[in-house]
Design an enzyme around this catalytic site. Sequence first.
Site, PDB file in Angstrom:
ATOM      1  N   ILE A 183       1.032  -1.153   0.088  1.00 20.96           N
ATOM      2  CA  ILE A 183       0.115  -0.085  -0.180  1.00 20.96           C
ATOM      3  C   ILE A 183       0.857   1.118   0.055  1.00 20.96           C
ATOM      4  O   ILE A 183       0.580   2.235  -0.719  1.00 20.96           O
ATOM      5  CB  ILE A 183      -0.907  -0.035   1.039  1.00 20.96           C
ATOM      6  N   ASN A 207      12.493  -0.598   6.580  1.00 21.42           N
ATOM      7  CA  ASN A 207      13.667  -1.577   6.847  1.00 21.42           C
ATOM      8  C   ASN A 207      13.756  -2.836   6.046  1.00 21.42           C
ATOM      9  O   ASN A 207      14.551  -3.743   5.896  1.00 21.42           O
ATOM     10  CB  ASN A 207      13.799  -2.139   8.570  1.00 21.42           C
ATOM     11  N   ASN A 254       9.916  -6.828   4.602  1.00 21.94           N
ATOM     12  CA  ASN A 254       9.025  -7.519   3.694  1.00 21.94           C
ATOM     13  C   ASN A 254       8.925  -6.897   2.350  1.00 21.94           C
ATOM     14  O   ASN A 254       7.698  -6.815   1.948  1.00 21.94           O
ATOM     15  CB  ASN A 254       7.471  -7.578   4.441  1.00 21.94           C
ATOM     16  N   PHE A 256       2.506   3.443   7.566  1.00 22.34           N
ATOM     17  CA  PHE A 256       2.182   1.982   7.044  1.00 22.34           C
ATOM     18  C   PHE A 256       2.853   0.898   7.825  1.00 22.34           C
ATOM     19  O   PHE A 256       2.574  -0.259   7.621  1.00 22.34           O
ATOM     20  CB  PHE A 256       2.579   1.974   5.498  1.00 22.34           C
ATOM     21  N   SER A 310      -7.577  -0.653   9.995  1.00 22.61           N
ATOM     22  CA  SER A 310      -8.099  -1.897   9.348  1.00 22.61           C
ATOM     23  C   SER A 310      -9.601  -2.020   9.656  1.00 22.61           C
ATOM     24  O   SER A 310      -9.710  -1.882  10.723  1.00 22.61           O
ATOM     25  CB  SER A 310      -7.199  -3.076   9.453  1.00 22.61           C
ATOM     26  N   TYR A 325      -2.659  -9.080  15.903  1.00 21.11           N
ATOM     27  CA  TYR A 325      -2.613  -8.047  15.046  1.00 21.11           C
ATOM     28  C   TYR A 325      -3.880  -7.042  14.962  1.00 21.11           C
ATOM     29  O   TYR A 325      -3.371  -6.041  15.074  1.00 21.11           O
ATOM     30  CB  TYR A 325      -2.539  -8.899  13.494  1.00 21.11           C
ATOM     31  N   LYS A 333      -3.820  -2.577  16.099  1.00 19.62           N
ATOM     32  CA  LYS A 333      -4.357  -1.783  14.897  1.00 19.62           C
ATOM     33  C   LYS A 333      -5.223  -0.788  16.159  1.00 19.62           C
ATOM     34  O   LYS A 333      -5.359   0.519  16.000  1.00 19.62           O
ATOM     35  CB  LYS A 333      -5.124  -2.291  13.961  1.00 19.62           C
ATOM     36  N   GLY A 343     -11.521 -17.373  13.253  1.00 22.99           N
ATOM     37  CA  GLY A 343     -11.462 -16.017  13.077  1.00 22.99           C
ATOM     38  C   GLY A 343     -12.293 -15.398  12.116  1.00 22.99           C
ATOM     39  O   GLY A 343     -12.599 -14.167  12.073  1.00 22.99           O
ATOM     40  N   ASP A 344     -12.544 -16.124  10.960  1.00 29.42           N
ATOM     41  CA  ASP A 344     -13.021 -15.659   9.808  1.00 29.42           C
ATOM     42  C   ASP A 344     -14.652 -15.364  10.004  1.00 29.42           C
ATOM     43  O   ASP A 344     -15.375 -16.095  10.552  1.00 29.42           O
ATOM     44  CB  ASP A 344     -13.126 -16.517   8.565  1.00 29.42           C
TER      45      ASP A 344
END
Length: 332
Positions: A12, A32, A35, A80, A124, A148, A152, A293-294
């Site tokens: 993004i 850094n 990823n 980000f 998110s 995660y 956020k 978790g979905d």
Amino acid sequence: MTVLLTGGAGFIGSHTCVELLSNGFDAVIADNFSNSSPDVIKRCEKITGKSIRYYNANVADGDAMRKIFSENRIDAVIHFAGYKAVGESVEKPVMYYRNNLDTTLTLLEVMKEFGTDIFVFSSSATVYGNINPVPFTEDMPTSTTNPYGTTKLFIEKILTDASCADKNLAVVLLRYFNPIGAHESGLIGENPKGIPNNLMPYIAQVASGKREKLHVYGNDFNTHDGTGVRDYIHVTDLAKGHVKALEYAAKHKGCEIFNLGTGTGYSVLDIVNAFEKATGIKIPYVIDGRRAGDIDESRADASKALRVLGWKAEKSLFDMCADTWNWQKNIK
Ligand code: UD1
């Protein structure tokens, strides 16, 4: 206006960098490359014809950030940088909290030292948790189902408190729905390391022959075909939302939250069909059990962003699939 993009070489971040440069902003990147790679920045330069200053730096490192702020007049930060894999966050929660919170706290401290007062954050739709009916509006209660997502939510709270305490600070929290697609040039896109966690990168790797078949996580959800429904948004549309958010923050102090989604939901099988239509490539799949978790459906009410920012997603699902493939087919 010069904007510091932390994680600016990521999926993004890189698309936002291109949109900013195309709209007259200057960009400085801190990444850094845990990823991503510096090659992404070269590609952003190729697309825009502009040079981009970047630092190989850990955003949690105060001295590294001070060096960037002292060498550049940073007017705004878009944050980000962060770990983003749900499953990994369940296994390594402390690493997630340490990294995602430390980077934010360091930025707030260094911004204060240098008088930078605009902060845009990559949040998110995960913060709507599994407690709300669709479509999600910004004023709904928040909750999370994994570390995660909790990072956020915690960062949203930290930034809200910081903006309450510091009347000079302008904070915009952008709640992304499901960003997919790639730049139309085919030069930048999403290239996850290892086995993709997310649907579209997985489908793209099946199309390229890197993976044998898609595993559809459950067909017993309460949706039109039983597979999970999400609000997929083209990454270029999402990037444009950041330009609007910066323009807004330059004129408004305090803290505002905006959903960045299309408002339309598509199921996993809708995405498979759309990808096949856009590319002519068959995507073999099997139905597996649900992933922990979905939820049935995640979809934005995107009306606030239209009303307040004058932003709305423009690109179609066909564009999202065609652009994903235009990028993926060139990845070795
Ligand atoms: C996930 C994260 C979310 C994060 C977002 C980042 C979870 C629970 N949520 O969103 O917090 O912000 O990624 O993009 O992980 N699917 C398959 N097979 C696959 C992969 C996915 O069937 O191989 C299905 C999923 O069950 C879901 C849909 O595709 O119904 C989208 O999944 P994904 O792309 O991982 O996004 P989210 O789960 O919505």
